[in-house]
Motif scaffolding. Structure first.
Motif, short mmCIF file in Angstrom:
data_model
loop_
_atom_site.label_atom_id
_atom_site.label_comp_id
_atom_site.label_asym_id
_atom_site.label_seq_id
_atom_site.Cartn_x
_atom_site.Cartn_y
_atom_site.Cartn_z
N ARG A 105 42.06 35.29 37.68
CA ARG A 105 41.15 35.29 36.57
C ARG A 105 41.45 34.43 34.71
O ARG A 105 41.96 33.94 34.59
CB ARG A 105 42.05 36.37 36.24
CG ARG A 105 41.94 37.68 37.10
CD ARG A 105 42.87 39.25 36.88
NE ARG A 105 42.33 39.93 35.86
CZ ARG A 105 42.94 40.92 35.35
NH1 ARG A 105 44.34 41.47 36.18
NH2 ARG A 105 42.85 41.75 35.15
N VAL A 106 39.82 34.88 35.00
CA VAL A 106 39.96 33.50 33.56
C VAL A 106 38.25 34.51 33.21
O VAL A 106 37.76 35.07 33.45
CB VAL A 106 39.43 32.19 34.30
CG1 VAL A 106 37.79 32.63 34.63
CG2 VAL A 106 38.57 31.71 32.83
N ALA A 107 38.52 34.68 31.72
CA ALA A 107 36.82 35.01 30.55
C ALA A 107 36.04 35.15 31.37
O ALA A 107 35.69 33.77 31.07
CB ALA A 107 37.63 34.99 29.52
N GLY A 108 35.14 35.55 31.55
CA GLY A 108 34.41 35.47 31.83
C GLY A 108 33.57 34.93 33.45
O GLY A 108 32.88 34.57 33.63
N ASN A 109 34.98 35.47 34.28
CA ASN A 109 35.34 35.06 35.95
C ASN A 109 33.76 32.95 36.24
O ASN A 109 33.27 33.53 37.06
CB ASN A 109 34.71 36.05 37.07
CG ASN A 109 33.17 36.82 36.38
OD1 ASN A 109 33.80 37.92 35.68
ND2 ASN A 109 32.44 36.34 37.03
N HIS A 147 32.09 42.30 35.66
CA HIS A 147 32.46 43.75 35.36
C HIS A 147 31.27 43.88 34.28
O HIS A 147 30.71 43.10 33.48
CB HIS A 147 34.01 43.99 34.95
CG HIS A 147 34.49 43.61 34.00
ND1 HIS A 147 33.98 44.26 32.77
CD2 HIS A 147 34.66 41.99 33.70
CE1 HIS A 147 34.64 42.97 31.81
NE2 HIS A 147 34.83 41.84 32.25
N SER A 148 31.10 45.21 34.74
CA SER A 148 29.68 45.64 33.15
C SER A 148 30.24 45.01 31.80
O SER A 148 31.76 45.36 31.73
CB SER A 148 29.71 47.02 33.64
OG SER A 148 31.11 48.34 33.26
N ASN A 149 29.99 45.19 31.27
CA ASN A 149 30.23 44.86 29.14
C ASN A 149 30.90 44.22 29.00
O ASN A 149 32.11 44.01 29.12
CB ASN A 149 31.08 46.39 29.32
CG ASN A 149 29.36 46.54 28.63
OD1 ASN A 149 28.87 46.84 28.16
ND2 ASN A 149 29.76 48.46 28.53
N CYS A 150 30.94 43.13 30.45
CA CYS A 150 31.73 41.71 29.93
C CYS A 150 32.22 40.87 28.40
O CYS A 150 30.90 40.74 28.54
CB CYS A 150 31.70 40.98 31.49
SG CYS A 150 33.07 39.15 31.36
N VAL A 182 31.64 35.85 48.01
CA VAL A 182 30.58 36.84 47.77
C VAL A 182 30.66 37.56 45.93
O VAL A 182 31.64 37.29 45.96
CB VAL A 182 30.73 38.09 48.23
CG1 VAL A 182 29.90 37.70 50.06
CG2 VAL A 182 31.53 38.68 48.82
N GLY A 183 29.17 37.35 45.53
CA GLY A 183 30.20 37.97 44.34
C GLY A 183 29.56 39.82 44.23
O GLY A 183 29.87 39.81 45.40
N ALA A 184 30.20 40.27 43.25
CA ALA A 184 30.28 41.87 43.33
C ALA A 184 30.49 41.76 41.15
O ALA A 184 31.01 41.39 41.04
CB ALA A 184 31.13 42.00 44.07
N GLU A 185 30.30 43.28 41.48
CA GLU A 185 30.67 44.19 39.89
C GLU A 185 31.71 45.27 39.89
O GLU A 185 30.59 45.88 40.78
CB GLU A 185 28.93 43.99 39.55
CG GLU A 185 29.16 44.14 38.20
CD GLU A 185 27.53 44.95 37.35
OE1 GLU A 185 26.57 44.64 37.54
OE2 GLU A 185 27.95 45.22 36.07
N TYR A 186 32.29 45.16 39.27
CA TYR A 186 32.76 46.56 38.62
C TYR A 186 32.30 46.84 37.69
O TYR A 186 31.99 46.82 36.97
CB TYR A 186 34.22 45.73 38.59
CG TYR A 186 35.48 46.92 38.06
CD1 TYR A 186 35.73 47.87 39.05
CD2 TYR A 186 35.86 47.15 37.48
CE1 TYR A 186 36.26 48.61 39.12
CE2 TYR A 186 36.43 48.42 36.88
CZ TYR A 186 36.83 49.49 37.96
OH TYR A 186 38.04 49.90 37.14
N CYS A 232 37.68 38.59 36.44
CA CYS A 232 37.67 38.65 34.34
C CYS A 232 39.24 38.76 34.54
O CYS A 232 39.51 39.63 35.29
CB CYS A 232 36.20 39.02 33.99
SG CYS A 232 36.83 38.56 32.72
N SER A 233 38.90 38.39 33.60
CA SER A 233 41.20 38.61 32.41
C SER A 233 41.23 39.71 32.02
O SER A 233 41.85 40.10 31.27
CB SER A 233 40.82 37.16 31.81
OG SER A 233 41.38 36.20 32.57
#
Ligand SMILES: [Zn+2]
Length: 204
Positions: free
Chosen positions: A70-74, A101-104, A186-190, A48-49
């Protein structure tokens, strides 16, 4: 708010420091010379941006290590897919990570639009919202519908998984590389709170 000219000065100063550092033989000098001849990034990251998730810093990587989109909202749109095809094809990159990422904000905006679609929205922002929407829509009638933090949490993860799916199936080249040439998506969350990246375990 930082006025534009001050912002530009900050970037100029920052780049000057960076260049000074590159000239220092004990620093990145050799790496820069090596990279001027070509790159072979070991992973491509679609993130995400959001300014709080700078990919190279989060993964502690340097020049030439990561191919970053990077782009808003991946979200996964044709230009993102094209960038990944490019990295996989030209540089032999065999790992692709979709990093949400959390709270996108892009995900939250999409939920807001779905809940009360009253504001007028630029068609460019709508292009992002439209790509996030299919992944999160059903959550608005789920058990999470009245708990906004939980709703956003679930929506962020659903959006990451949707991007993974869209990438795995949205490109002939990507599909071929997954099946025949060791490409992994793969997916991942920061987490903005802890700085930790959780990799999703649904690796195909
Ligand atoms: Zn975001």
């Amino acid at each position: 708010m930082v006025p534009a000219r001050e912002a530009l000065a900050l970037l100029r100063e920052g780049n000057r420091r960076f260049v000074d550092d590159l000239r220092n033989p004990e620093s990145l000098h050799a790496r820069r010379i090596e990279l001027a001849a070509g790159q072979a990034p070991f992973a491509a990251i679609l993130g995400c941006s959001d300014s709080r998730v700078p990919v190279e810093i989060v993964f502690d990587q340097g020049l030439g290590d990561l191919f970053v989109i990077r782009v808003a909202g991946n979200i996964v749109a044709p230009s993102q897919i094209g960038s990944i095809e490019f990295a996989a094809d030209r540089f032999g990159t065999r790992l692709v990570v979709i990093l949400g990422h959390s709270n996108c904000g892009a995900v939250a905006t999409t939920l807001q639009q779905l809940k009360s679609p009253r504001e007028r929205q630029s068609r460019n922002v709508r292009a992002i919202v439209d790509l996030v929407r299919p992944a999160v829509e059903s959550l608005l009638t789920s058990e999470f519908k009245d708990d906004l933090p939980a709703l956003i949490r679930q929506a962020v993860r659903a959006n990451i998984r949707a991007s993974v799916r869209n990438l795995r199936h949205g490109s002939e080249i990507v599909r071929h590389l997954i099946q025949n040439d060791g490409l992994l998506v793969v997916g991942a969350e920061y987490s903005l709170d802890t700085g930790e990246v959780e990799f999703f375990d649904d690796i195909e």
